[in-house]
Design a protein around this motif. Structure first.
Motif, mmCIF file in Angstrom:
data_model
loop_
_atom_site.group_PDB
_atom_site.id
_atom_site.type_symbol
_atom_site.label_atom_id
_atom_site.label_comp_id
_atom_site.label_asym_id
_atom_site.label_seq_id
_atom_site.Cartn_x
_atom_site.Cartn_y
_atom_site.Cartn_z
ATOM 1 N N ALA A 184 16.075 7.951 3.411
ATOM 2 C CA ALA A 184 14.628 7.340 2.696
ATOM 3 C C ALA A 184 13.875 6.870 3.542
ATOM 4 N N ASP A 185 14.416 5.883 4.758
ATOM 5 C CA ASP A 185 13.627 5.290 5.592
ATOM 6 C C ASP A 185 13.234 6.186 6.790
ATOM 7 N N THR A 186 13.745 7.297 6.753
ATOM 8 C CA THR A 186 13.406 8.215 7.883
ATOM 9 C C THR A 186 12.836 9.465 7.441
ATOM 10 N N SER A 187 12.316 9.494 6.119
ATOM 11 C CA SER A 187 11.777 11.026 5.601
ATOM 12 C C SER A 187 10.371 11.130 6.318
ATOM 13 N N GLY A 188 9.936 9.969 6.688
ATOM 14 C CA GLY A 188 8.672 10.327 7.672
ATOM 15 C C GLY A 188 7.277 10.783 6.971
ATOM 16 N N VAL A 189 7.400 10.587 5.640
ATOM 17 C CA VAL A 189 6.013 11.111 4.971
ATOM 18 C C VAL A 189 5.913 10.277 3.847
ATOM 19 N N PHE A 190 4.543 10.416 3.347
ATOM 20 C CA PHE A 190 4.008 9.615 2.097
ATOM 21 C C PHE A 190 3.248 10.599 1.258
ATOM 22 N N THR A 191 2.880 10.257 0.153
ATOM 23 C CA THR A 191 1.767 11.204 -0.464
ATOM 24 C C THR A 191 0.754 10.242 -0.906
ATOM 25 N N ASN A 192 -0.273 10.536 -1.271
ATOM 26 C CA ASN A 192 -1.556 10.139 -2.085
ATOM 27 C C ASN A 192 -1.517 10.427 -3.557
ATOM 28 N N PRO A 193 -2.002 9.491 -4.142
ATOM 29 C CA PRO A 193 -2.535 8.281 -3.951
ATOM 30 C C PRO A 193 -1.472 7.114 -3.790
ATOM 31 N N LEU A 194 -1.877 6.095 -2.883
ATOM 32 C CA LEU A 194 -1.002 5.117 -2.537
ATOM 33 C C LEU A 194 -0.382 4.067 -3.791
ATOM 34 N N LEU A 195 -1.445 3.977 -4.573
ATOM 35 C CA LEU A 195 -1.164 3.106 -5.904
ATOM 36 C C LEU A 195 -1.880 3.937 -7.184
ATOM 37 N N GLY A 196 -1.536 3.383 -7.986
ATOM 38 C CA GLY A 196 -2.078 4.047 -9.558
ATOM 39 C C GLY A 196 -3.401 3.490 -9.514
ATOM 40 N N SER A 197 -3.913 2.482 -9.311
ATOM 41 C CA SER A 197 -5.274 2.120 -9.395
ATOM 42 C C SER A 197 -5.495 1.256 -8.045
ATOM 43 N N GLY A 198 -6.990 1.192 -7.513
ATOM 44 C CA GLY A 198 -7.266 0.404 -6.513
ATOM 45 C C GLY A 198 -8.526 1.021 -5.701
ATOM 46 N N PRO A 199 -9.622 0.462 -6.742
ATOM 47 C CA PRO A 199 -11.140 0.578 -6.202
ATOM 48 C C PRO A 199 -11.388 -0.160 -4.902
ATOM 49 N N ASP A 200 -12.084 0.591 -4.033
ATOM 50 C CA ASP A 200 -12.612 -0.320 -2.910
ATOM 51 C C ASP A 200 -11.621 -0.934 -2.043
ATOM 52 N N PRO A 201 -10.819 -0.140 -1.691
ATOM 53 C CA PRO A 201 -9.503 -0.699 -0.606
ATOM 54 C C PRO A 201 -10.132 -1.082 0.666
ATOM 55 N N TRP A 202 -9.336 -2.300 1.103
ATOM 56 C CA TRP A 202 -9.551 -2.792 2.264
ATOM 57 C C TRP A 202 -8.156 -3.242 3.015
ATOM 58 N N VAL A 203 -8.234 -2.846 4.312
ATOM 59 C CA VAL A 203 -6.941 -3.229 5.182
ATOM 60 C C VAL A 203 -7.316 -3.773 6.330
ATOM 61 N N ILE A 204 -6.633 -4.931 6.773
ATOM 62 C CA ILE A 204 -6.706 -5.346 8.219
ATOM 63 C C ILE A 204 -5.284 -5.656 8.623
ATOM 64 N N ARG A 205 -5.155 -5.569 9.942
ATOM 65 C CA ARG A 205 -3.834 -5.647 10.425
ATOM 66 C C ARG A 205 -3.752 -6.969 11.492
ATOM 67 N N HIS A 206 -2.684 -7.740 11.504
ATOM 68 C CA HIS A 206 -2.902 -8.842 12.164
ATOM 69 C C HIS A 206 -1.240 -9.490 12.404
ATOM 70 N N ASP A 207 -0.847 -9.399 13.580
ATOM 71 C CA ASP A 207 0.321 -9.849 14.116
ATOM 72 C C ASP A 207 1.446 -9.198 13.314
ATOM 73 N N GLY A 208 1.169 -7.978 13.493
ATOM 74 C CA GLY A 208 2.363 -6.908 13.098
ATOM 75 C C GLY A 208 2.250 -6.687 11.471
ATOM 76 N N MET A 209 1.434 -7.251 10.756
ATOM 77 C CA MET A 209 1.574 -7.248 9.317
ATOM 78 C C MET A 209 -0.076 -6.453 8.869
ATOM 79 N N TYR A 210 0.116 -5.695 7.902
ATOM 80 C CA TYR A 210 -1.130 -5.288 7.252
ATOM 81 C C TYR A 210 -1.266 -5.951 5.823
ATOM 82 N N TYR A 211 -2.586 -6.221 5.624
ATOM 83 C CA TYR A 211 -2.903 -7.047 4.469
ATOM 84 C C TYR A 211 -4.066 -6.076 3.885
#
Length: 340
Positions: free
Chosen positions: A24-51
């Motif tokens: 499971a950890d090394t399957s190396g793939v994902f699929t879209n959509p990431l979530l069932g709902s999520g308008p206007d998505p935003w991501v920032i990475r800081h100190d190794g963590m994604y918010y």
């Protein structure tokens, strides 16, 4: 069952469990959509963590994760609920987290409880290292020279040591949504007059909409501004792009050159209607640029919570401009960001 047989069975089950976990950890793939709902998505990475954040309409929520491919496993943390009354009491849209001066600032759009005044952009401040903790202090509305005009989708652009605010708004004369920029004195105060840098002009910018501005830089630090056009209520919501002339002043409208063609548009056969309102982030190893955006999976779903977040890697053309390709078909395996 003999003791030796029992021990053998236990060992077999443990090995099987470990192997399953590794798979499971090394399957190396994902699929879209990431979530069932999520308008206007935003991501920032800081100190190794994604918010990660998106529009809920009624409060502000953050998910944090070390792997964007595993976003659905990240717990939601409600970090702010609007007051019952006031200028920022309803229609909480398009949240964005920014790290400025070693503090967190959260920009969001909101409407007044009196239902008369239009949407404006507001900002919260947090001194904690982790934005899912600590206390958020209301720093009020980000006001420009037309403070009473509709103003949404604010983002911060840092360029040559100065911070600028870019947003979508009205000019006080019509309801066309234009893109504006102003220089910031601090994370909640604009110090220069606003400058219009984009207005709808091409057929794909129909319905008088330019909104959701976001900044992307290439390896040579050339600046691009990617924005949404056409209207989220249509299936033709799309992404356009502008380039900042090298060495030019961002506060000069002539410094921004708009492409006559959109850069990401609907692909119905891939289950991607109305793609737009994007953000950008780096892979954990810093070698890849990724775009995150929302889209509807079915026709005519409009501006509701059916909009779901998707991400895919950004390719770069020989001339240094980004190539977003087309929306990847839903449920199609995509290789995880490099470094996960």
């Amino acid at each position: 069952m003999k003791r030796s047989q029992l021990l053998s069975l236990i060992c077999l089950l443990l090995v099987s469990s470990v192997c399953s976990a590794i798979k499971a950890d090394t399957s190396g793939v994902f699929t879209n959509p990431l979530l069932g709902s999520g308008p206007d998505p935003w991501v920032i990475r800081h100190d190794g963590m994604y918010y990660y954040m998106h529009t809920t309409g009624h409060h502000l929520v953050i998910r944090k994760t070390t792997k964007m491919s595993a976003l659905s496993q990240a717990k939601e943390v409600v970090i702010w609920t609007p007051p019952a009354k006031g200028p920022n009491a309803r229609d909480i849209w398009a949240p964005e987290l920014h790290r400025l001066n070693n503090k967190w600032y959260l920009y969001y759009s909101a409407g007044s409880s009196d239902s008369i005044h239009p949407q404006h952009t507001f900002v919260l401040e947090n001194t904690a290292a982790d934005p899912t903790t600590g206390t958020w202090t209301d720093k009020g509305q980000v006001r420009d020279t037309a403070a009473n005009c509709f103003a949404i989708d604010g983002t911060v652009f840092t360029h040559k040591g100065k911070n600028y605010f870019i947003w979508s708004g009205h000019n006080g004369k019509d309801v066309v949504q234009r893109l504006y920029i102003a220089r910031m004195e601090n994370p909640w105060t604009l110090v220069s007059p606003r400058v219009e840098i984009s207005a709808p002009q091409y057929p794909w910018e129909q319905n008088g909409i330019n909104e959701g501005p976001e900044i992307l830089r290439n390896a040579k630090h050339h600046v691009f501004l990617v924005f949404s056009a056409c209207g989220c209520w249509t299936d033709n919501y799309t992404l356009g792009i502008m380039r900042l002339k090298e060495g030019a002043d961002p506060l000069q409208a002539s410094s921004w050159i708009k492409s006559p063609e959109p850069v990401l548009k609907a692909k119905p056969e891939n289950g991607a209607y109305a793609p737009g309102h994007n953000g950008f982030f780096k892979s954990p190893d810093g070698k890849q640029d990724w775009i995150i955006y929302h889209a509807n999976s079915k026709v005519a779903e409009g501006c509701g919570l059916q909009r779901n977040p998707r991400m895919q890697v950004v390719q770069w053309k020989a001339d240094g401009s980004p190539d977003f390709g087309e929306p990847v078909k839903i449920n199609t395996p995509i290789k995880n960001p490099s470094g996960e």
